[in-house]
Write an enzyme that holds these catalytic residues in place. Structure first.
Site, mmCIF file in Angstrom:
data_model
loop_
_atom_site.group_PDB
_atom_site.id
_atom_site.type_symbol
_atom_site.label_atom_id
_atom_site.label_comp_id
_atom_site.label_asym_id
_atom_site.label_seq_id
_atom_site.Cartn_x
_atom_site.Cartn_y
_atom_site.Cartn_z
ATOM 1 N N PHE A 63 -64.996 -35.804 8.157
ATOM 2 C CA PHE A 63 -65.726 -36.963 8.664
ATOM 3 C C PHE A 63 -64.841 -37.948 9.426
ATOM 4 O O PHE A 63 -65.316 -38.995 9.873
ATOM 5 C CB PHE A 63 -66.466 -37.666 7.524
ATOM 6 C CG PHE A 63 -67.631 -36.886 6.982
ATOM 7 C CD1 PHE A 63 -68.522 -36.261 7.839
ATOM 8 C CD2 PHE A 63 -67.843 -36.780 5.621
ATOM 9 C CE1 PHE A 63 -69.614 -35.552 7.348
ATOM 10 C CE2 PHE A 63 -68.931 -36.072 5.114
ATOM 11 C CZ PHE A 63 -69.814 -35.451 5.979
ATOM 12 N N ASP A 318 -67.652 -26.765 7.965
ATOM 13 C CA ASP A 318 -66.420 -27.120 8.676
ATOM 14 C C ASP A 318 -66.748 -28.081 9.821
ATOM 15 O O ASP A 318 -66.198 -27.983 10.922
ATOM 16 C CB ASP A 318 -65.693 -25.881 9.194
ATOM 17 C CG ASP A 318 -64.255 -26.197 9.619
ATOM 18 O OD1 ASP A 318 -63.746 -27.256 9.241
ATOM 19 O OD2 ASP A 318 -63.652 -25.379 10.338
#
Length: 456
Positions: A63, A318
């Site tokens: 993130f 991913d």
């Protein structure tokens, strides 16, 4: 009285599909009742024939927060997760600073608590073996290591999150084993990959096609040698090893044999490898916006076989966004441009299309994306299922929806997707977390901070 009852002729609980009423109270599934049976509830939701599945559990997200929030942040990333049917996320430690100490981990978990719209945990860095027990006590869900780092770029594979010294790697295996938590490893032999990169540049230059080929030189020797090392360390120590990015014939063979021997080894595949970088034409057309690693035809066949037969246990998104401006220089020099791409909002759509096309069963998709990831992080019975006692996390699907993926209309901060233009069948219509609707038709319905920790 229940808080909510949800009715559908198609409810997949994670273990079975059946017509059912899902009875929900205080954010939990308290029962599954037959259609037509009287259930008293404050609210009722009749979904007809729409398919309801458990919320996805994504154990592999980047993130970019803190340190790289121009690419993505915890709020935007978890909003995108909700739009993709993901209700529980576990992000990775290649942030700035990386989560290498207990204080950094606690600060990161506090940040998740303020920003995440879905439930969460964090995979801490294992680069400092002496600190691993303290990180586990501070709330790590698992541990993550890279076996290589980037040479011509400083991100996303930083020396601060990689271990190239095998003695240090072995010590990390020992310390993680003592915690009982899984160790996730990105397997690339650092020295062999640097050798292959040099050879690719000499032969083909530095464009995206050369970069793609560099990962597979020597019949994927850099990947396979790393997997062999990891499996030997696991055999010696007994650590719960989770091998990431399984996508080579030989690497899959080794993992399959270790699992057949009863060892504590699990494997992961990724949607970009399954649907994007296994298409050479797409690599040539979109270059830096899909790379990543190329998956040649023989490896693609092996990867899909492993996904179908159970050698692969988990699909992790991913999710790894970068801005368009950062990606564009890759057309001239992909070795210097950042690798990775956003995926968390798209991968369920791609998998539903694979189900429609007969490549996977719905049961298998739910195992890979819901049941098995929850088991990996010790949340069996709580997440990834709609059986009684679980959190009432579920996704309502529109299986008739047919449209191309368009990252410009997504909730991604970067505004693009490596799967742009791929026509999919099926999409997320609504997402519920602990019985509360958090997403519907393009709109997130809860504020930042609605998510809760799932570890500790």
């Amino acid at each position: 009285m229940a808080d909510l009852v949800v009715r559908s002729t198609r409810v997949h609980t994670g273990l079975r599909e059946l017509p059912a009423q899902i009875v929900i109270k205080d954010g939990l599934v308290t029962g599954l009742r037959e259609l037509g049976e009287t259930v008293v509830a404050a609210r009722e939701l009749d979904l007809g024939d729409q398919l309801v599945i458990p919320g996805l559990v994504d154990t592999h997200c980047h993130f970019r927060d803190p340190g790289f929030t121009h690419k993505e942040d915890l709020a935007s990333g978890t909003r995108a997760a909700a739009s993709g049917g993901v209700t529980t996320v576990f992000d990775m430690p290649n942030t700035e600073p990386p989560t290498t100490t207990p204080d950094r981990l606690r600060a990161h978990l506090d940040d998740l608590d303020r920003k995440s719209v879905v439930d969460y945990g964090h995979n801490a860095s294992a680069v400092e073996p002496d600190l691993i027990p303290e990180l586990a006590a501070a709330g790590a869900a698992a541990f993550k290591l890279w076996m290589s780092y980037d040479v011509e770029r400083t991100y996303p594979h930083s020396p601060s999150t990689a271990v190239t010294d095998r003695a240090v790697l072995y010590r990390a295996f020992e310390e993680v084993a003592g915690t009982g938590l899984p160790l996730y490893v990105h397997p690339t032999d650092h020295e062999l990959y640097n050798l292959n990169s040099s050879r690719a540049k000499e032969q083909w230059g530095v464009d995206p096609a050369s970069y793609a080929r560099s990962f597979r030189l020597g019949d994927s020797v850099a990947f396979n040698a790393a997997v062999a090392t990891l499996l030997e360390f696991q055999r010696s120590v007994g650590t719960r090893l989770h091998v990431l990015h399984l996508s080579s014939v030989e690497g899959i063979r080794m993992v399959r044999e270790a699992k057949a021997a009863g060892r504590s080894v699990t494997g992961e595949a990724n949607p970009f490898a399954m649907f994007v970088t296994n298409d050479w034409d797409r690599i040539e057309q979109r270059g830096p916006f899909v790379l990543g690693q190329w998956v040649p035809p023989a490896d693609d066949v092996a990867m899909w076989s492993a996904i179908v037969d159970g050698t692969v246990d988990v699909i992790g998104s991913d999710h790894a966004p970068h801005t368009t401006e950062e990606k564009l220089p890759g057309w001239k020099d992909m070795f210097a441009a950042p690798s990775g791409s956003p995926m968390i909002a798209d991968y369920l759509r791609l998998l539903l299309t694979a189900v429609h096309d007969g490549r996977l069963t719905l049961d298998r998709v739910i195992e890979l994306c819901c049941v098995n990831p929850a088991q990996l992080v010790g949340l069996t019975g709580r997440k990834g299922t709609l059986e009684p006692g679980a959190d009432a996390d579920f996704v309502v699907l529109d299986l008739d929806h047919v449209a191309p993926i368009d990252g410009s209309t997504s909730l991604y901060k970067c505004g693009w997707s490596p799967a742009d233009g791929i026509v999919t069948r099926g999409r997320v219509h609504r997402t519920f977390l602990r019985g509360t609707e958090i997403y519907r038709d393009g709109e997130v319905l809860v504020d930042e901070g609605f998510g809760r920790p799932v570890i500790g």
